[in-house]
Motif scaffolding. Structure first.
Motif, mmCIF file in Angstrom:
data_model
loop_
_atom_site.group_PDB
_atom_site.id
_atom_site.type_symbol
_atom_site.label_atom_id
_atom_site.label_comp_id
_atom_site.label_asym_id
_atom_site.label_seq_id
_atom_site.Cartn_x
_atom_site.Cartn_y
_atom_site.Cartn_z
ATOM 1 N N VAL A 104 0.861 -1.181 0.000
ATOM 2 C CA VAL A 104 0.000 0.000 0.000
ATOM 3 C C VAL A 104 0.898 1.232 0.000
ATOM 4 O O VAL A 104 1.736 1.400 0.894
ATOM 5 C CB VAL A 104 -0.929 0.035 1.226
ATOM 6 N N ARG A 105 0.727 2.079 -1.002
ATOM 7 C CA ARG A 105 1.460 3.338 -1.096
ATOM 8 C C ARG A 105 0.543 4.483 -0.682
ATOM 9 O O ARG A 105 -0.648 4.484 -1.012
ATOM 10 C CB ARG A 105 1.963 3.554 -2.523
ATOM 11 N N ASN A 106 1.120 5.448 0.044
ATOM 12 C CA ASN A 106 0.340 6.580 0.562
ATOM 13 C C ASN A 106 -0.843 6.044 1.376
ATOM 14 O O ASN A 106 -2.017 6.288 1.068
ATOM 15 C CB ASN A 106 -0.126 7.484 -0.578
ATOM 16 N N LEU A 107 -0.496 5.313 2.417
ATOM 17 C CA LEU A 107 -1.458 4.560 3.213
ATOM 18 C C LEU A 107 -2.631 5.414 3.697
ATOM 19 O O LEU A 107 -3.783 4.974 3.690
ATOM 20 C CB LEU A 107 -0.730 3.930 4.407
ATOM 21 N N PHE A 108 -2.366 6.641 4.123
ATOM 22 C CA PHE A 108 -3.410 7.486 4.704
ATOM 23 C C PHE A 108 -4.029 8.444 3.689
ATOM 24 O O PHE A 108 -4.701 9.404 4.070
ATOM 25 C CB PHE A 108 -2.843 8.249 5.901
ATOM 26 N N ASP A 109 -3.775 8.203 2.401
ATOM 27 C CA ASP A 109 -4.424 8.947 1.320
ATOM 28 C C ASP A 109 -4.185 10.457 1.446
ATOM 29 O O ASP A 109 -5.101 11.269 1.297
ATOM 30 C CB ASP A 109 -5.921 8.646 1.309
ATOM 31 N N ASN A 110 -2.940 10.845 1.723
ATOM 32 C CA ASN A 110 -2.599 12.261 1.873
ATOM 33 C C ASN A 110 -2.581 12.960 0.512
ATOM 34 O O ASN A 110 -2.181 12.372 -0.495
ATOM 35 C CB ASN A 110 -1.225 12.409 2.537
ATOM 36 N N ARG A 111 -2.950 14.215 0.488
ATOM 37 C CA ARG A 111 -2.952 15.013 -0.738
ATOM 38 C C ARG A 111 -1.790 15.999 -0.697
ATOM 39 O O ARG A 111 -1.588 16.686 0.310
ATOM 40 C CB ARG A 111 -4.272 15.777 -0.877
#
Length: 718
Positions: free
Chosen positions: A680-687
């Motif tokens: 999983v890349r960018n696990l916390f769905d940051n923008r």
């Protein structure tokens, strides 16, 4: 000894079971011989009998504590059974017993399997995430023997993931191929591809952790399959078949990567095909042929901090290369290698602009540029390498013809009866590039702890924009004032040369510092570098380096013909293996550049100033059952200066800082069959926004994506 020789001969012919039986007989006839035990352990490893292999290698270690062979091969065994920390410790022991050379061969000098001595070393460090240690070991190996193909292959693998290192990575692979003997080491077709470094950082195309494991060269074929599927319709697959039959070795490979991207017109697709043949005419002379095709099709994929994104830009690259190479071993101290390329490449770029007109009409302009390049490159190199020094000298010549076709299509929708748009006549420019170079490198061990490199190269380069004749001095020092501590320094000048396939046989590094970077052809660069590496404990690694590069780039403009560009980079690292099941990684990376002139205006996509700081922190967990896990957190801070007008000052600055988190959980299949994992890349769905690299000959993907991505990966080897 006769039984051992008979067993090795049978294994070489492809009969591993019968060969192992003969080595078992040899051990029973001389049970106190550690070398026999080491080779029996290797044979059991090939038969995928891990328990027996472990027993024999353990006995060999006890019988002859001064032989590095069982330690080295036990390290390989442990790496393939998901024990990379223990593998690292065994590798360190092998280095210690082998005079810190990083080159591992038994007392019988029978090990000619390049895969065992290079690809597996890279796999250990890759599993642990210790990239800087991998580079150090590769440099040490080349410092001991510049003709060692394993060291060149190891360095090529260690460069994976390093931005702007495509030329160095592909050139080290070429040198490894030219110097290697017959073996079944597969040629990864993606190693010379445009975006392999970026793709590896994003996950889906990372090379298999079990890329290649056999420790005997034997007749037969092997297959490697590697694939992944994930978010945004991201698909990658890699298939390689390699084999050996007596004096012939061959490798056929295919690599495919595609993604729709995370925004409009962000798609990217790449297909690479490679065929490699090598034939040993005599034990000291071999000839090889290689054919490769590389196709890229993409939209506007770079990620820019200024937010510019062109929704209608389309780019394609069609690149075909044929290569022939030879290696002649004159005697134990002299080698001669030759490399020749023929290449064709077609680059096509077009963009559609919509011009405001009264409705319901739509007026569009579609300019298109097509560049067709074809030509050849030849190089020859002589290596003289007695025990205390070595000399590398060579020369090369390249000639490329380039035809540039430009046209524009204007369209009015819907058409007006009786009205036609004026025809924009296509234009064609024909240009030729000629390049000649020669060089001499002298590496000398001044003291047991001090090695110097002196070099001088000459470049003569001419194309439609640039005409240069340039002398390039090179100087480097490597000093080991005490055990486990290394100081490095270098100063050198270079010219960004044209290359037929981004590969050269000239040495790529001075004292461990890369001298060939991706960028604009004809760029002159002075580089000054300092580095230090220290291992205070068996489980702790630390160090870093500082690089200054002062470059002068050619440009096409009525305002200027050249521009200065200054770069500085800092790298610091700390690696720790506190337990056999845990590795920790922390790095600090800082890069800054400034150039005094930028083409274009406010719509220019390339900035004038960029400073980037990255702090990656990684935890890797391993279990003897084959389960492994990884958690990575990366802090990124960027500042980008963009010019809006050539006479406007100060620059407009954009800033961004963010954290991104990645994680992975996987299982290494038993009996060296491969692995399966979920990432999983960018696990916390940051923008966030990010400024991608742009010093390349093709579209460059960003290592960061501002949305969560999930990948399933599978690797299989047989």
């Amino acid at each position: 000894m006769a039984r051992l020789g008979l067993g090795l001969a049978k294994i070489r012919q492809g009969d591993i079971e019968e060969g192992t039986s003969d080595i078992e007989t040899a051990v029973s006839l001389d049970p106190e011989n550690a070398i026999m035990r080491s080779y029996l352990g290797k044979a059991y490893y090939e038969l995928r009998n891990d328990g027996y292999a472990e027993t024999e290698l353990t006995i060999a270690k006890e019988m002859d504590p001064n032989d590095p062979t069982p330690w080295f091969y036990d390290a390989i065994r442990k790496q393939t059974t998901n024990r990379p920390v223990e593998a690292l410790h065994d590798m360190q022991k092998a280095i210690e017993l082998n005079d810190n050379r990083g080159v591992y061969r038994s007392k019988l000098l029978l090990d000619e399997d390049a895969a065992a001595r290079s690809a597996n070393m890279a796999r250990i460090y890759q599993d642990l995430g210790f990239s800087r240690v991998a580079l150090k070991e590769a440099w040490n190996a080349l410092g001991s023997d510049s003709t060692n193909p394993s060291a060149h292959r190891f360095l090529s693998d260690a460069y994976i993931g390093q931005p702007r290192f495509r030329i160095a990575r592909a050139s080290e692979l070429l040198q490894a191929q030219l110097l290697q003997s017959i073996n079944v080491t597969p040629v990864q077709p993606q190693l010379t591809a445009e975006n392999i470094g970026i793709l590896n950082s994003t996950g889906p195309s990372r090379l298999s952790a079990g890329e290649y494991d056999p420790m005997f060269t034997s007749n037969g074929a092997h297959i490697l399959l590697n694939g992944a599927y994930g978010s945004n319709n991201t698909i990658t697959d890699n298939a390689i078949i390699s084999g050996v039959y007596d004096q012939l070795s061959l490798s056929f490979g295919q690599f495919h990567f595609q993604t729709d991207g995370f925004r409009e017109n962000d798609d990217y697709q790449q297909d690479v095909y490679n065929a490699f043949f090598q034939y040993a005419v005599t034990p000291d002379f071999n000839i090889q042929f290689e054919f490769k095709t590389d196709d890229v099709r993409s939209g506007d994929v770079p990620f820019r901090l200024n937010g510019i994104h062109r929704n209608n830009l389309r780019q394609t690259i069609e690149h075909d290369t044929a290569r022939v190479g030879t290696h002649f071993r004159i005697d134990a101290k002299q080698d001669l290698i030759l490399s020749a390329f023929y290449t064709t490449r077609k680059d096509t770029v077009h963009d559609t602009t919509f011009i405001p007109v009264p409705p319901p009409f739509i007026f569009s302009q579609k300019p298109e540029t097509e560049i067709l390049t074809r030509g050849y490159q030849t190089e020859i190199q002589y290596l003289f390498h007695p025990s205390s020094f070595d000399i590398t000298m060579g020369l090369g010549y390249l000639e490329l013809k380039k035809d540039t076709f430009r046209k524009r299509i204007d369209t009015l929708t819907p058409p007006i009866p009786g009205f036609t748009l004026p025809q924009i006549d296509p234009t064609t420019d024909k240009n030729k590039t000629q390049y000649f170079n020669t060089y001499l490198y002298f590496k000398h061990t001044l003291l047991s702890s001090l090695t110097s490199t002196l070099g001088l190269s000459y470049d003569s380069y001419r194309d439609e924009l640039t005409s240069k004749q340039q002398l390039n001095p090179k100087f480097g020092l490597v000093w080991n004032p005490f055990a486990d501590f290394t100081l490095r320094g270098a100063s050198f000048r270079s010219l960004k040369r044209p290359l037929a396939s981004n590969q050269t046989i000239e040495p790529t590094q001075i004292a461990g510092f890369n001298q060939f970077f991706d960028g604009l052809k004809g760029t002159t660069a002075w580089q000054y570098s300092l580095g230090a590496d220290y291992q205070p404990l068996q489980t702790l690694f630390m160090g870093g380096e500082v690089n200054w590069r002062y470059t002068n780039e050619p440009v096409v403009s009525s305002q200027a013909s050249n521009r200065d560009r200054n770069e500085i980079s800092h790298i610091a690292y700390l690696y720790w293996t506190p337990f056999d099941w845990l590795s920790l990684r922390a790095e600090y990376q800082f890069e800054k550049f400034y150039r005094d002139y930028v083409l274009g205006n406010g719509n220019d996509t390339d900035p004038q100033r960029v400073s980037t700081q990255q702090i990656p922190l990684t935890i890797n967990l391993f279990h003897n059952s084959g389960v492994f896990a990884k958690f990575n957190a990366t802090y990124v801070k960027q500042k980008v200066g963009i010019v809006t007008d050539l006479d406007t000052s100060p620059l407009i600055y954009n800033r961004e800082q963010f954290w991104t988190f990645d994680t992975a959980l996987g299982y290494r299949l038993p009996k060296k069959l491969g692995l399966i994992s979920v990432e999983v890349r960018n696990l916390f769905d940051n923008r966030y926004a990010f400024q991608s690299a742009f010093d390349a000959s093709g579209p460059q993907l960003s290592p960061f994506v501002p949305e969560r991505e999930i990948f399933i990966k599978l690797s299989f080897f047989y």
